[in-house]
Scaffold this motif. Structure first.
Motif, PDB file in Angstrom:
ATOM      1  N   VAL A  11      -5.454  -1.900  28.427  1.00  0.00           N
ATOM      2  CA  VAL A  11      -4.249  -1.456  27.822  1.00  0.00           C
ATOM      3  C   VAL A  11      -4.661  -0.565  26.629  1.00  0.00           C
ATOM      4  O   VAL A  11      -5.190  -1.075  25.620  1.00  0.00           O
ATOM      5  CB  VAL A  11      -3.065  -2.605  27.402  1.00  0.00           C
ATOM      6  N   GLU A  12      -4.068   0.623  26.655  1.00  0.00           N
ATOM      7  CA  GLU A  12      -4.411   1.469  25.339  1.00  0.00           C
ATOM      8  C   GLU A  12      -3.532   1.142  24.281  1.00  0.00           C
ATOM      9  O   GLU A  12      -2.234   0.810  24.305  1.00  0.00           O
ATOM     10  CB  GLU A  12      -4.202   2.986  25.771  1.00  0.00           C
ATOM     11  N   PRO A  13      -3.988   1.214  23.255  1.00  0.00           N
ATOM     12  CA  PRO A  13      -3.187   0.753  21.958  1.00  0.00           C
ATOM     13  C   PRO A  13      -2.262   1.803  21.447  1.00  0.00           C
ATOM     14  O   PRO A  13      -2.682   3.051  21.965  1.00  0.00           O
ATOM     15  CB  PRO A  13      -4.361   0.348  20.707  1.00  0.00           C
ATOM     16  N   PRO A  14      -1.374   1.876  20.525  1.00  0.00           N
ATOM     17  CA  PRO A  14      -0.518   2.813  20.331  1.00  0.00           C
ATOM     18  C   PRO A  14      -1.352   3.755  19.315  1.00  0.00           C
ATOM     19  O   PRO A  14      -2.365   3.209  18.905  1.00  0.00           O
ATOM     20  CB  PRO A  14       0.707   2.165  19.732  1.00  0.00           C
ATOM     21  N   ALA A  15      -0.918   4.988  19.489  1.00  0.00           N
ATOM     22  CA  ALA A  15      -1.353   5.966  18.431  1.00  0.00           C
ATOM     23  C   ALA A  15      -1.477   5.510  17.216  1.00  0.00           C
ATOM     24  O   ALA A  15      -0.716   4.987  16.530  1.00  0.00           O
ATOM     25  CB  ALA A  15      -0.932   7.230  18.804  1.00  0.00           C
ATOM     26  N   PRO A  16      -2.620   5.768  16.248  1.00  0.00           N
ATOM     27  CA  PRO A  16      -2.604   5.352  14.949  1.00  0.00           C
ATOM     28  C   PRO A  16      -1.746   5.956  14.141  1.00  0.00           C
ATOM     29  O   PRO A  16      -1.135   6.975  14.372  1.00  0.00           O
ATOM     30  CB  PRO A  16      -3.802   5.987  14.488  1.00  0.00           C
ATOM     31  N   VAL A  17      -1.015   5.035  13.320  1.00  0.00           N
ATOM     32  CA  VAL A  17       0.107   5.576  12.266  1.00  0.00           C
ATOM     33  C   VAL A  17      -0.318   5.513  10.997  1.00  0.00           C
ATOM     34  O   VAL A  17      -1.004   4.529  10.370  1.00  0.00           O
ATOM     35  CB  VAL A  17       1.442   4.585  12.677  1.00  0.00           C
ATOM     36  N   GLU A  18      -0.170   6.736  10.205  1.00  0.00           N
ATOM     37  CA  GLU A  18      -0.552   6.545   8.750  1.00  0.00           C
ATOM     38  C   GLU A  18       0.632   5.913   7.812  1.00  0.00           C
ATOM     39  O   GLU A  18       1.868   5.936   8.281  1.00  0.00           O
ATOM     40  CB  GLU A  18      -0.658   8.089   8.334  1.00  0.00           C
ATOM     41  N   HIS A  19       0.366   5.240   7.051  1.00  0.00           N
ATOM     42  CA  HIS A  19       1.144   4.738   6.135  1.00  0.00           C
ATOM     43  C   HIS A  19       1.066   5.325   4.528  1.00  0.00           C
ATOM     44  O   HIS A  19       0.482   4.421   3.508  1.00  0.00           O
ATOM     45  CB  HIS A  19       0.827   3.152   6.258  1.00  0.00           C
ATOM     46  N   PRO A  20       1.578   6.357   4.413  1.00  0.00           N
ATOM     47  CA  PRO A  20       1.243   6.874   2.849  1.00  0.00           C
ATOM     48  C   PRO A  20       1.988   5.947   1.767  1.00  0.00           C
ATOM     49  O   PRO A  20       1.604   6.049   0.777  1.00  0.00           O
ATOM     50  CB  PRO A  20       1.956   8.315   3.072  1.00  0.00           C
ATOM     51  N   VAL A  21       3.122   5.292   2.215  1.00  0.00           N
ATOM     52  CA  VAL A  21       3.754   4.378   1.210  1.00  0.00           C
ATOM     53  C   VAL A  21       2.758   3.364   0.839  1.00  0.00           C
ATOM     54  O   VAL A  21       2.853   2.791  -0.479  1.00  0.00           O
ATOM     55  CB  VAL A  21       5.164   3.890   1.505  1.00  0.00           C
ATOM     56  N   VAL A  22       2.041   2.658   1.563  1.00  0.00           N
ATOM     57  CA  VAL A  22       1.190   1.595   1.551  1.00  0.00           C
ATOM     58  C   VAL A  22       0.059   2.215   0.721  1.00  0.00           C
ATOM     59  O   VAL A  22      -0.345   1.583  -0.375  1.00  0.00           O
ATOM     60  CB  VAL A  22       0.556   1.076   2.609  1.00  0.00           C
ATOM     61  N   ALA A  23      -0.604   3.312   0.809  1.00  0.00           N
ATOM     62  CA  ALA A  23      -1.718   3.903   0.376  1.00  0.00           C
ATOM     63  C   ALA A  23      -1.136   4.098  -0.954  1.00  0.00           C
ATOM     64  O   ALA A  23      -2.053   3.951  -2.075  1.00  0.00           O
ATOM     65  CB  ALA A  23      -2.058   5.209   1.036  1.00  0.00           C
ATOM     66  N   LYS A  24      -0.034   4.960  -1.108  1.00  0.00           N
ATOM     67  CA  LYS A  24       0.337   5.147  -2.989  1.00  0.00           C
ATOM     68  C   LYS A  24       0.585   4.040  -3.592  1.00  0.00           C
ATOM     69  O   LYS A  24       0.342   4.089  -4.626  1.00  0.00           O
ATOM     70  CB  LYS A  24       1.778   5.882  -2.504  1.00  0.00           C
ATOM     71  N   ALA A  25       1.259   2.879  -2.948  1.00  0.00           N
ATOM     72  CA  ALA A  25       1.573   1.706  -3.689  1.00  0.00           C
ATOM     73  C   ALA A  25       0.006   1.000  -4.127  1.00  0.00           C
ATOM     74  O   ALA A  25       0.037   0.668  -5.163  1.00  0.00           O
ATOM     75  CB  ALA A  25       2.343   0.841  -2.791  1.00  0.00           C
ATOM     76  N   GLY A  26      -0.886   1.109  -3.115  1.00  0.00           N
ATOM     77  CA  GLY A  26      -1.977   0.421  -3.343  1.00  0.00           C
ATOM     78  C   GLY A  26      -2.900   1.223  -4.488  1.00  0.00           C
ATOM     79  O   GLY A  26      -3.417   0.500  -5.212  1.00  0.00           O
ATOM     80  N   ALA A  27      -2.821   2.504  -4.442  1.00  0.00           N
ATOM     81  CA  ALA A  27      -3.555   3.214  -5.632  1.00  0.00           C
ATOM     82  C   ALA A  27      -2.616   3.010  -6.957  1.00  0.00           C
ATOM     83  O   ALA A  27      -3.407   3.132  -8.023  1.00  0.00           O
ATOM     84  CB  ALA A  27      -3.207   5.074  -5.072  1.00  0.00           C
ATOM     85  N   GLU A  28      -1.491   2.980  -6.924  1.00  0.00           N
ATOM     86  CA  GLU A  28      -0.782   2.672  -8.087  1.00  0.00           C
ATOM     87  C   GLU A  28      -1.050   1.281  -8.889  1.00  0.00           C
ATOM     88  O   GLU A  28      -1.336   1.219 -10.043  1.00  0.00           O
ATOM     89  CB  GLU A  28       0.664   2.695  -7.878  1.00  0.00           C
ATOM     90  N   VAL A  29      -1.209   0.308  -7.878  1.00  0.00           N
ATOM     91  CA  VAL A  29      -1.752  -0.892  -8.571  1.00  0.00           C
ATOM     92  C   VAL A  29      -3.153  -0.954  -9.056  1.00  0.00           C
ATOM     93  O   VAL A  29      -3.351  -1.248 -10.159  1.00  0.00           O
ATOM     94  CB  VAL A  29      -1.604  -2.128  -7.237  1.00  0.00           C
ATOM     95  N   ALA A  30      -4.117   0.020  -8.466  1.00  0.00           N
ATOM     96  CA  ALA A  30      -5.394   0.023  -8.929  1.00  0.00           C
ATOM     97  C   ALA A  30      -5.176   0.891 -10.393  1.00  0.00           C
ATOM     98  O   ALA A  30      -5.958   0.619 -11.034  1.00  0.00           O
ATOM     99  CB  ALA A  30      -6.156   0.888  -7.844  1.00  0.00           C
ATOM    100  N   ARG A  31      -4.361   1.794 -10.326  1.00  0.00           N
ATOM    101  CA  ARG A  31      -4.320   2.871 -11.475  1.00  0.00           C
ATOM    102  C   ARG A  31      -3.766   1.917 -12.828  1.00  0.00           C
ATOM    103  O   ARG A  31      -4.295   2.050 -13.814  1.00  0.00           O
ATOM    104  CB  ARG A  31      -3.463   3.769 -11.352  1.00  0.00           C
ATOM    105  N   ILE A  32      -2.938   1.104 -12.514  1.00  0.00           N
ATOM    106  CA  ILE A  32      -2.294   0.165 -13.636  1.00  0.00           C
ATOM    107  C   ILE A  32      -3.333  -0.945 -14.125  1.00  0.00           C
ATOM    108  O   ILE A  32      -3.649  -1.008 -15.241  1.00  0.00           O
ATOM    109  CB  ILE A  32      -1.076  -0.528 -13.402  1.00  0.00           C
ATOM    110  N   LYS A  33      -4.103  -1.302 -13.016  1.00  0.00           N
ATOM    111  CA  LYS A  33      -5.345  -2.471 -13.461  1.00  0.00           C
ATOM    112  C   LYS A  33      -6.130  -1.953 -14.372  1.00  0.00           C
ATOM    113  O   LYS A  33      -6.764  -2.420 -15.302  1.00  0.00           O
ATOM    114  CB  LYS A  33      -5.793  -3.125 -12.311  1.00  0.00           C
ATOM    115  N   LEU A  34      -6.822  -0.609 -13.908  1.00  0.00           N
ATOM    116  CA  LEU A  34      -7.717  -0.005 -15.032  1.00  0.00           C
ATOM    117  C   LEU A  34      -7.431   0.547 -16.272  1.00  0.00           C
ATOM    118  O   LEU A  34      -7.937   0.196 -17.156  1.00  0.00           O
ATOM    119  CB  LEU A  34      -8.056   1.485 -14.148  1.00  0.00           C
ATOM    120  N   GLU A  35      -5.998   0.705 -16.441  1.00  0.00           N
ATOM    121  CA  GLU A  35      -5.290   1.190 -17.729  1.00  0.00           C
ATOM    122  C   GLU A  35      -5.468  -0.269 -18.403  1.00  0.00           C
ATOM    123  O   GLU A  35      -5.799  -0.060 -19.596  1.00  0.00           O
ATOM    124  CB  GLU A  35      -4.024   1.613 -17.461  1.00  0.00           C
ATOM    125  N   ILE A  36      -5.170  -1.228 -17.928  1.00  0.00           N
ATOM    126  CA  ILE A  36      -5.277  -2.583 -18.402  1.00  0.00           C
ATOM    127  C   ILE A  36      -6.645  -2.819 -18.819  1.00  0.00           C
ATOM    128  O   ILE A  36      -6.774  -3.399 -20.236  1.00  0.00           O
ATOM    129  CB  ILE A  36      -4.543  -3.660 -17.808  1.00  0.00           C
TER     130      ILE A  36
END
Length: 255
Positions: free
Chosen positions: A79-104
């Motif tokens: 059974v072929e898995p569905p086509a990969p889906v990008e999740h830009p909202v997740v990626a952006k949110a993860g990057a924002e968490v990392a940015r704030i942690k670095l600033e602290i």
């Protein structure tokens, strides 16, 4: 220059020397400012590169967590898995968490340094007070010494001065801590946003895999019916009947 003006002599040489000194000072200041601009630019570039690396890593980790959750809906072989889906909202949110942690984290060394200064100054002030109290206790016991008054005066003055320095350092520490409090609030909000984005992406991903399974089941039933009809059988339930659990899923009931 002043002497030449007072005695009325020629001031051209003195003025030339003064102009040279002014030019040298201006060049020195320009060089210092240029060096500071270069240092600031290099520091900004270093922080930007550090941010980019940390944000990319955090985005990757956030997306990997989503993928791990999605893959809990297992697909049988073939059974072929569905086509990969990008999740830009997740990626952006993860990057924002990392940015704030670095600033602290970047401000932490300076905060620790000033906190150490506060503790050291307060400790020294307290030691001076302890020493002064020991002298007072001894004098109250009747054991007075000639230099006690001068010693007490110096100890109390030192204690007060050290306490003032400790208070000033404490004010600096509080000033350094104020932005951190705001950043921690931003971090908490960013982490909540990341969590919500991951949950939504993972559930959509799992639903996509369930739809793939549904399509495979329907295709299998169609193939079964086609095979039956070819050999003269028409009663599908004789060979396949959906389970109660499968029927419940059609109505959204828990199974």
């Amino acid at each position: 220059m002043a002497d030449a003006l007072l005695d009325g002599s020629d001031t051209s040489e003195a003025r030339a020397a003064l102009d040279q000194a002014r030019d040298a000072l201006a060049k020195h200041q320009d060089a210092q400012q240029a060096a500071e601009r270069e240092r600031h630019a290099a520091e900004s570039a270093r922080e930007a590169a550090e941010n980019a690396e940390a944000e990319a890593a955090a985005a990757g980790q956030a997306l990997k967590a989503v993928a791990n959750t999605v893959e809990r809906v297992q697909l049988p072989e073939g059974v072929e898995p569905p086509a990969p889906v990008e999740h830009p909202v997740v990626a952006k949110a993860g990057a924002e968490v990392a940015r704030i942690k670095l600033e602290i984290e970047r401000g932490e060394p300076e905060r620790k340094k000033v906190a150490g200064e506060v503790a050291a100054l307060a400790g020294r002030a307290n030691a001076k007070r302890v020493e002064a109290n020991a002298i007072r206790t001894r004098r109250l016991a009747g054991n007075e010494e000639a230099g006690d008054a001068a010693s007490l005066h110096l100890l109390e003055a030192d204690a007060n001065d050290l306490a003032s320095l400790a208070q000033a350092a404490q004010v600096r520490l509080q000033a350094l801590g104020q932005p951190v409090a705001g950043l921690r609030q931003q971090l908490a909000a960013a982490e909540e946003k990341l969590k919500a984005a991951q949950v939504e992406a993972a559930l959509h991903g799992q639903a996509d895999r369930v739809r793939v399974l549904e399509a495979a089941l329907i295709a299998g039933v169609r193939e079964l019916r086609s095979s039956m009809l070819k050999v003269g059988f028409t009663n599908l339930p004789s060979f396949f009947s959906p389970t109660e659990e499968l029927r419940k899923t059609a109505y959204g009931a828990p199974v």
